[in-house]
Scaffold this active site. Structure first.
Site, PDB file in Angstrom:
ATOM      1  N   LYS A 138       0.872  -1.180   0.000  1.00  0.00           N
ATOM      2  CA  LYS A 138       0.000   0.000   0.000  1.00  0.00           C
ATOM      3  C   LYS A 138       0.903   1.223   0.000  1.00  0.00           C
ATOM      4  O   LYS A 138       1.616   1.482   0.965  1.00  0.00           O
ATOM      5  CB  LYS A 138      -0.881  -0.023   1.259  1.00  0.00           C
ATOM      6  CG  LYS A 138      -1.776   1.170   1.469  1.00  0.00           C
ATOM      7  CD  LYS A 138      -2.727   1.453   0.343  1.00  0.00           C
ATOM      8  CE  LYS A 138      -3.674   0.325   0.064  1.00  0.00           C
ATOM      9  NZ  LYS A 138      -4.600   0.544  -1.036  1.00  0.00           N
ATOM     10  N   HIS A 189      -9.971  -7.281  -4.004  1.00  0.00           N
ATOM     11  CA  HIS A 189      -9.689  -6.192  -3.066  1.00  0.00           C
ATOM     12  C   HIS A 189     -10.097  -6.586  -1.649  1.00  0.00           C
ATOM     13  O   HIS A 189     -10.946  -7.454  -1.462  1.00  0.00           O
ATOM     14  CB  HIS A 189     -10.520  -4.991  -3.547  1.00  0.00           C
ATOM     15  CG  HIS A 189     -10.732  -3.916  -2.555  1.00  0.00           C
ATOM     16  ND1 HIS A 189     -11.829  -3.855  -1.722  1.00  0.00           N
ATOM     17  CD2 HIS A 189      -9.986  -2.834  -2.267  1.00  0.00           C
ATOM     18  CE1 HIS A 189     -11.736  -2.764  -0.972  1.00  0.00           C
ATOM     19  NE2 HIS A 189     -10.641  -2.131  -1.278  1.00  0.00           N
TER      20      HIS A 189
HETATM   21  O1  GKR Z   1      -6.999  -0.291   4.347  1.00  0.00           O
HETATM   22  O2  GKR Z   1      -6.204   1.721   4.062  1.00  0.00           O
HETATM   23  C1  GKR Z   1      -6.656   0.663   3.632  1.00  0.00           C
HETATM   24  C2  GKR Z   1      -6.757   0.473   2.153  1.00  0.00           C
HETATM   25  O3  GKR Z   1      -6.392   1.642   1.482  1.00  0.00           O
HETATM   26  C3  GKR Z   1      -8.132   0.028   1.763  1.00  0.00           C
HETATM   27  O4  GKR Z   1      -9.099   0.804   2.370  1.00  0.00           O
HETATM   28  C4  GKR Z   1      -8.332   0.039   0.285  1.00  0.00           C
HETATM   29  O5  GKR Z   1      -9.675  -0.145   0.019  1.00  0.00           O
HETATM   30  O6  GKR Z   1      -7.015  -1.953   0.258  1.00  0.00           O
HETATM   31  C5  GKR Z   1      -7.741  -1.093  -0.438  1.00  0.00           C
HETATM   32  C6  GKR Z   1      -7.269  -0.832  -1.842  1.00  0.00           C
HETATM   33  O7  GKR Z   1      -6.755  -1.740  -2.443  1.00  0.00           O
HETATM   34  O8  GKR Z   1      -7.467   0.279  -2.347  1.00  0.00           O
HETATM   35 MG    MG Z   2      -6.544  -0.703  -4.297  1.00  0.00          MG
END
Ligand code: GKR
Ligand code: MG
Length: 434
Positions: A193, A329
């Site tokens: 991420k 996702h």
């Molecule tokens: O958990 O902060 C997080 C992610 O950014 C999540 O909310 C996203 O929906 O994992 C996700 C993504 O692939 O964009």
């Molecule tokens: Mg994503």
């Protein structure tokens, strides 16, 4: 078999201070556990987003669901899809999740509501027929589903206590967290991420991961639209060998048009890195345009907001017909969601990428399924040899989750506020940031 009651358990689960371009995770993530009781004595379960919004969506269909035959899902799907379509058509900008944290987009709410009911009905159908859910929805193409090591930059806990992974704000710390995760779960694909640190540091992080784990561990990075088109092209160029080898670049910048431009500029340089999306593409209506612009080559499905497990299968078919790839996702979740994701993925022929999961970031203390945490072997979850989703609720654990929910003051995810509280009082989600 008729549904006699809909029981909603709002719960809160501990969540570490994970970072993303949305901001910072709060100390507790909100989830809802759904139970459907029937006149046959069987109970179907599902897990979905938490807080006031998802709860009120489910309350709105209570009158419709009670008395329903769980085998008759198409009518409910028709009605909720129609509501969703009307709202999307009258909303400028459509359904893009660019500016809303996932799970909070009001335009997805009817699909999220339907999904929560559908999954619990499929659990019931599986229990009534003695079959695992993946076999009820058409049959599995794999007995086990592969998940990726989903790495996040994160802070050490703000309360001074230790957590399993500590601070992760540098390439070395990120590699260490990946080693821990792979040692514990056996994952064989890696997702970072991004959109948190300067892109140069994120490039170094991906290179350090490649140096440590080698090319047999495909890599993907997802900055959730934090980059401009130019920065996305720059990162795609710098990480060509790391990302084009079974991995992908996920939502580097905002909009399908932006991603289309990144794609064509990289292709012009002979760089065929595929792009994945769960922000620009969030519904079937987005897929034709994504294909037309060649903006997205891999669509991230998710039974929770795409409208259930069978919609994920339809998406599998659609993407395969259009020559696109399919991944999955996730958001912070427990074992009931993990099993719904696993059954859906097992029944999607072209889901060849390891699915995302936040599961390693959650703790055994909060798990609500009987027997505790769902096991991973070599990065995979096996389809249990049991009817339905294959997991049952541990009601003491559900009650603990409800107690935590009652104690906390917030009822929706708000990563921006958390970021201002703990990291930077002036923080705003600015897109593109770089
Ligand atoms: O958990 O902060 C997080 C992610 O950014 C999540 O909310 C996203 O929906 O994992 C996700 C993504 O692939 O964009
Ligand atoms: Mg994503």
């Amino acid at each position: 078999m008729l549904i006699t009651d809909l029981i909603l358990h709002p719960i809160a689960i501990s969540d570490p201070p994970l970072r993303s371009s949305y901001g910072l995770h709060a100390p507790f993530a909100l989830r809802t556990i759904v139970e459907l009781k029937t006149d046959s004595g069987l109970t179907g379960i599902s897990e979905t987003y938490g807080g006031d919004g998802p709860l009120s969506g489910l309350e709105q269909v209570r009158h419709r669901v009670i008395g329903m035959d769980p085998f008759q899902l198409a009518g409910l799907s028709r009605d909720l899809t129609a509501l969703a379509s009307d709202e999307i058509a009258s909303t400028p900008g459509g359904r893009s999740q660019t500016y809303l944290v996932p799970g909070e987009n009001p335009l997805d709410r009817h699909m999220r509501t339907f999904a929560a009911i559908e999954i619990a009905c499929l659990d019931l159908i599986g229990k009534a027929t003695g079959k695992p859910v993946c076999d009820v929805i058409g049959g599995r193409v794999r007995n086990e589903v592969s998940f990726s090591a989903y790495l996040f930059y994160k802070h050490a806990p703000f309360d001074g206590k230790d957590d399993e992974y500590g601070e992760i704000l540098s390439p070395d710390q990120c590699v260490r967290s990946c080693e821990q995760m792979i040692a514990k779960y056996g994952f064989r694909e890696i997702k970072l991420k991004g959109g948190v640190l300067d892109p140069h540091v994120e490039i170094l992080t991906l290179r350090a991961l490649r140096d440590t784990f080698g090319p047999s561990y495909p890599l993907r990075i997802d900055p959730n639209c934090a980059w401009s088109v130019d920065t996305s092209v720059h990162v795609g160029r710098e990480l060509k060998s790391e990302l084009s080898d079974g991995g992908y670049l996920e939502d580097p910048c905002a909009t399908l048009e932006g991603m289309g431009e990144v794609r064509s500029r990289l292709l012009a340089e002979g760089n065929d890195t595929p792009q994945g999306s769960n922000v620009a593409v969030t519904s079937f209506a987005d897929v034709p345009r994504a294909r037309e612009l060649d903006a997205v080559q891999i669509v991230l499905s998710d039974p929770h907001y795409w409208g259930g497990m069978r919609n994920v299968q339809y998406l599998s078919h659609l993407t395969s017909v259009l020559g696109m790839g399919l991944s999955m996702h996730s958001n912070s979740h427990l074992g009931v969601s993990l099993m719904a994701m696993t059954h859906a993925a097992a029944a999607c022929p072209n889901l060849t990428y390891a699915c995302d999961t936040h599961y390693p970031w959650q703790t055994a203390d909060d798990e609500v399924v009987v027997g505790g945490r769902v096991p991973f072997v070599n990065g995979c979850v096996r389809i249990p040899d049991k009817p339905g989703l294959g997991v049952e609720l541990d009601y003491d654990q559900v009650a603990r989750g409800r107690e935590r929910y009652e104690k906390i003051p917030y009822r929706k995810r708000d990563d921006e506020t958390e970021m201002r509280k703990h990291v930077d009082p002036n923080w705003k989600r600015v897109l593109p940031r770089w």
